[in-house]
Design a protein around this motif. Structure first.
Motif: not given
Length: 320
Positions: A217-239
C-alpha cells in the motif's frame, strides 16, 4: 573379489562439521579425503559467533584455519563438488567434478543446507548482514535497534519473542503468515511488539543495509534489521542416491541421524546442518568430532574382525 580403496573415509563438505571430523579421523591415523565445493553457507556473514576462543572470527578465516589443521595431520583435499555416490563391495565410490573419483570404506556427509529465503526484493541482497534469522548468531549486533520480523509462518511469532529480548523496538509484519491465535495476540501485546498488517512489497536498502520495510500500500516502516524464517533444505543428493530419504519438519528437510551421526544407511554418517537444521558453527564442529570418532571405532571393529578371521585361517592352514 576385494576392492582397492584410496582412503578409509571420504568427508563430503569442508565446513565446521566436515573439517572437525577430518581432524579427528586423521589424528587416529585414518586416511581421509575431504571433497569440498568451497561454498560455505555462512560466507555472507562478517563473523561467526559463539565459537569459544575464536569469537567473531571471519567464517572464511575459520574454514581456512580448520583446513590447515586437518592437512597438518595428513588429511587430503579435493576441490570440487561431489556429484555421485554408489555402494561398492566393502564401501563406496564417490565421483566429483571432472569425472575423478575416490573409493572409500566409510562416508561422512557434511554438506550443510540451503536457505530458501522469502521471495521479496531486498531479502537476498542483504542476507547474512542486516537480514537475519538467528538471534544467537547475529542478535548482539542488532541489540537495541529497530528490528522488523517478516511474517511467512507461525515460527515468526517465536522469532519476535526472541528478538524482543534484544530490543524494545520490534515490529512483526504479518505479511503472508497465518493469523495469530488469541494467546499469541495476548503475548505480543504484553511484550509491546507492534504488529503491522498488509503484504510486504520489498525491503528498501541504503549503504548496504536495510533501512525500511515497504508495504504494497506504499507505507514504509523504518528498520535497522529484518528477521526472516528461511526454509532449511539439506543438501542431501548423495544420501538420496544411496537410497536414503529425508525427514520432513515444519522448518525444512534433513537427514535423520543418531547421536554420533550414524544414518539409516550402513557405512554412512551425517553431521552439521545436514542432520541438525538448527546447528550453529560450534555445535556443528562438535557433531563432526563425534561422527569422526564413531567412524574410527566402526573401522577398528571391522579391522579387528578381519584380523581374527585371518588368524583363524592361518591356524587352519598350519594344521594342514
Amino acid at each position: 573379489m576385494s576392492t582397492e580403496f584410496t582412503h578409509d573415509v571420504a568427508v563430503i563438505g569442508g565446513g565446521a562439521a566436515g573439517l572437525s571430523a577430518a581432524v579427528a579421523l586423521a589424528r587416529s591415523l585414518r586416511s581421509v579425503v575431504v571433497i569440498d565445493a568451497g561454498e560455505p553457507r555462512n560466507a555472507p556473514s562478517h563473523a561467526a559467533h559463539n565459537v569459544l576462543g575464536r569469537e567473531g572470527i571471519s567464517p572464511l578465516e575459520l574454514v581456512a584455519s580448520g583446513r590447515r589443521e586437518a592437512e597438518q595431520y595428513g588429511a587430503e583435499f579435493r576441490d570440487g563438488r561431489a556429484v555421485a555416490a554408489r555402494r561398492i563391495e566393502g564401501g563406496f565410490e564417490v565421483e566429483y567434478d571432472g569425472g575423478a573419483s575416490v573409493r572409500v570404506r566409510r562416508l561422512l556427509l557434511a554438506t550443510g543446507l540451503i536457505d530458501e529465503l522469502p521471495d521479496i526484493p531486498g531479502v537476498k541482497e542483504h542476507w547474512g548482514q542486516s537480514v537475519l534469522h538467528c538471534p544467537y548468531c547475529h542478535g548482539w549486533e542488532v541489540r537495541g535497534q529497530r528490528i522488523g520480523v517478516l511474517g511467512t509462518s507461525d515460527h515468526n511469532i517465536h522469532q519476535a519473542f526472541l528478538f524482543r529480548q534484544l530490543s524494545e523496538d520490534v515490529m512483526l509484519f504479518l505479511n503472508s503468515m497465518p493469523e495469530p491465535e488469541d494467546a499469541a495476540w495476548e503475548q505480543l501485546a504484553a511484550l509491546d511488539i507492534n504488529v503491522v498488517r498488509g503484504k510486504v512489497e520489498r525491503l528498501r536498502g541504503e549503504d548496504d543495509a536495510v533501512r525500511a520495510v515497504v508495504l504494497e500500500d506504499g507505507n514504509e516502516y523504518q528498520v535497522d534489521a529484518v528477521v526472516v524464517a528461511p526454509c532449511f533444505i539439506a543438501q542431501a543428493d548423495l544420501y538420496e542416491q544411496l537410497g536414503g530419504t529425508l525427514t520432513e519438519m515444519p522448518l525444512g528437510r534433513f537427514i535423520e541421524a543418531g547421536p554420533m551421526g550414524e544414518t539409516k544407511i550402513p557405512g554412512v554418517w551425517a553431521a552439521g546442518n545436514l542432520s541438525n537444521l538448527g546447528s550453529m558453527v560450534a555445535s556443528a564442529a562438535g557433531a563432526g568430532v563425534l561422527a569422526g570418532a564413531a567412524i574410527n571405532a566402526d573401522l577398528v571393529n571391522e579391522d579387528t574382525r578381519a584380523a581374527v578371521r585371518a588368524r583363524a585361517d592361518a591356524a587352519v592352514a598350519n594344521q594342514g
